[in-house]
Write an enzyme that holds these catalytic residues in place. Structure first.
Site, PDB file in Angstrom:
ATOM      1  N   ASP A  31      31.899  54.764  45.740  1.00 54.45           N
ATOM      2  CA  ASP A  31      30.679  53.633  45.762  1.00 54.45           C
ATOM      3  C   ASP A  31      29.379  54.143  46.272  1.00 54.45           C
ATOM      4  O   ASP A  31      29.500  55.284  47.261  1.00 54.45           O
ATOM      5  CB  ASP A  31      30.793  52.312  46.653  1.00 54.45           C
ATOM      6  CG  ASP A  31      29.619  51.248  46.379  1.00 54.45           C
ATOM      7  OD1 ASP A  31      30.060  50.261  45.649  1.00 54.45           O
ATOM      8  OD2 ASP A  31      28.730  51.555  46.683  1.00 54.45           O
ATOM      9  N   THR A  95      25.894  42.168  41.960  1.00 53.25           N
ATOM     10  CA  THR A  95      24.911  42.728  41.604  1.00 53.25           C
ATOM     11  C   THR A  95      24.810  43.321  40.294  1.00 53.25           C
ATOM     12  O   THR A  95      23.855  43.820  39.531  1.00 53.25           O
ATOM     13  CB  THR A  95      24.117  43.813  42.605  1.00 53.25           C
ATOM     14  OG1 THR A  95      25.288  44.759  42.737  1.00 53.25           O
ATOM     15  CG2 THR A  95      23.865  43.087  43.811  1.00 53.25           C
ATOM     16  N   HIS A 100      34.069  45.105  38.353  1.00 46.22           N
ATOM     17  CA  HIS A 100      34.718  45.869  39.040  1.00 46.22           C
ATOM     18  C   HIS A 100      35.375  45.504  40.199  1.00 46.22           C
ATOM     19  O   HIS A 100      35.157  44.399  40.849  1.00 46.22           O
ATOM     20  CB  HIS A 100      33.460  46.991  39.735  1.00 46.22           C
ATOM     21  CG  HIS A 100      32.301  46.085  40.387  1.00 46.22           C
ATOM     22  ND1 HIS A 100      31.277  45.101  39.340  1.00 46.22           N
ATOM     23  CD2 HIS A 100      31.996  46.146  41.644  1.00 46.22           C
ATOM     24  CE1 HIS A 100      30.443  44.911  40.156  1.00 46.22           C
ATOM     25  NE2 HIS A 100      30.827  45.153  41.472  1.00 46.22           N
TER      26      HIS A 100
HETATM   27  P1  AMP Z   1      28.587  44.160  43.369  1.00 47.83           P
HETATM   28  O1  AMP Z   1      27.430  43.612  44.651  1.00 47.83           O
HETATM   29  O2  AMP Z   1      29.840  43.500  43.596  1.00 47.83           O
HETATM   30  O3  AMP Z   1      28.015  43.677  41.880  1.00 47.83           O
HETATM   31  O4  AMP Z   1      28.750  45.472  43.703  1.00 47.83           O
HETATM   32  C1  AMP Z   1      27.928  46.762  43.045  1.00 47.83           C
HETATM   33  C2  AMP Z   1      28.378  47.798  43.625  1.00 47.83           C
HETATM   34  O5  AMP Z   1      28.088  49.085  42.959  1.00 47.83           O
HETATM   35  C3  AMP Z   1      27.456  48.042  45.218  1.00 47.83           C
HETATM   36  O6  AMP Z   1      28.662  48.332  46.160  1.00 47.83           O
HETATM   37  C4  AMP Z   1      26.702  49.335  44.839  1.00 47.83           C
HETATM   38  O7  AMP Z   1      26.560  50.293  45.627  1.00 47.83           O
HETATM   39  C5  AMP Z   1      27.550  50.122  43.529  1.00 47.83           C
HETATM   40  N1  AMP Z   1      26.789  50.696  42.693  1.00 47.83           N
HETATM   41  C6  AMP Z   1      25.654  50.626  42.121  1.00 47.83           C
HETATM   42  N2  AMP Z   1      25.118  51.646  41.264  1.00 47.83           N
HETATM   43  C7  AMP Z   1      26.249  52.666  41.724  1.00 47.83           C
HETATM   44  C8  AMP Z   1      26.187  53.718  41.158  1.00 47.83           C
HETATM   45  N3  AMP Z   1      25.369  54.439  40.150  1.00 47.83           N
HETATM   46  N4  AMP Z   1      27.297  54.669  41.355  1.00 47.83           N
HETATM   47  C9  AMP Z   1      28.152  54.310  42.311  1.00 47.83           C
HETATM   48  N5  AMP Z   1      28.192  52.940  42.908  1.00 47.83           N
HETATM   49  C10 AMP Z   1      27.103  52.329  42.346  1.00 47.83           C
END
Ligand code: AMP
Ligand code: ZN
Length: 114
Positions: A31, A95, A100
């Site tokens: 992450d 988000t 995932h």
């Molecule tokens: P969620 O809030 O459950 O949708 O989690 C989305 C996650 O994706 C968050 O923990 C972000 O930090 C992670 N994230 C977003 N963009 C990226 C990226 N380009 N590479 C790695 N992690 C990401």
């Protein structure tokens, strides 16, 4: 692949990521904004938004990916335990609208779940 989906772009190699595992069904990446010492994301290669939108076939494939994860615990440094979380919708603060599973570990986690 869905246009404008950040995880589809990562899977396609259009956005860089720190990949720690890949097979035909999924990738596991670090992450970008870790909440705990070890914070990975297990991301199915097929695009669907969350478990509510998931088909039975996708559910079976996700089960296979979880079984694969069970073989990677030592490699990922999670032998002392870990937590799996998958957010769905606004109240859960999802988000990225591509399913995932957060893999959280590497330290003693909070006893609170939310
Ligand atoms: P969620 O809030 O459950 O949708 O989690 C989305 C996650 O994706 C968050 O923990 C972000 O930090 C992670 N994230 C977003 N963009 C990226 C990226 N380009 N590479 C790695 N992690 C990401
Ligand atoms: Zn996607």
């Amino acid at each position: 692949m869905k246009k404008d989906c950040v995880f589809c772009k990562i899977i396609a190699g259009e956005i860089p990521s720190e990949k720690v595992y890949e097979d035909n069904l999924m990738i596991i990446i670090k992450d970008i904004n870790p909440q705990v010492k070890k914070h990975f994301l297990l991301i199915p290669k097929k695009h669907y938004a969350n478990i509510v939108e998931m088909s039975l076939e996708e559910a079976v494939e996700l089960g296979e990916s979880l079984k694969t994860l069970s073989t990677l615990v030592d490699d990922l440094g999670l032998q002392d335990g870990f937590r799996l979380v998958s957010n769905k919708g606004g109240n859960a603060r999802q988000t990225v609208e591509h399913l995932h599973i957060h893999i959280l570990g590497g330290e003693l986690l909070s006893d609170k779940m939310g």
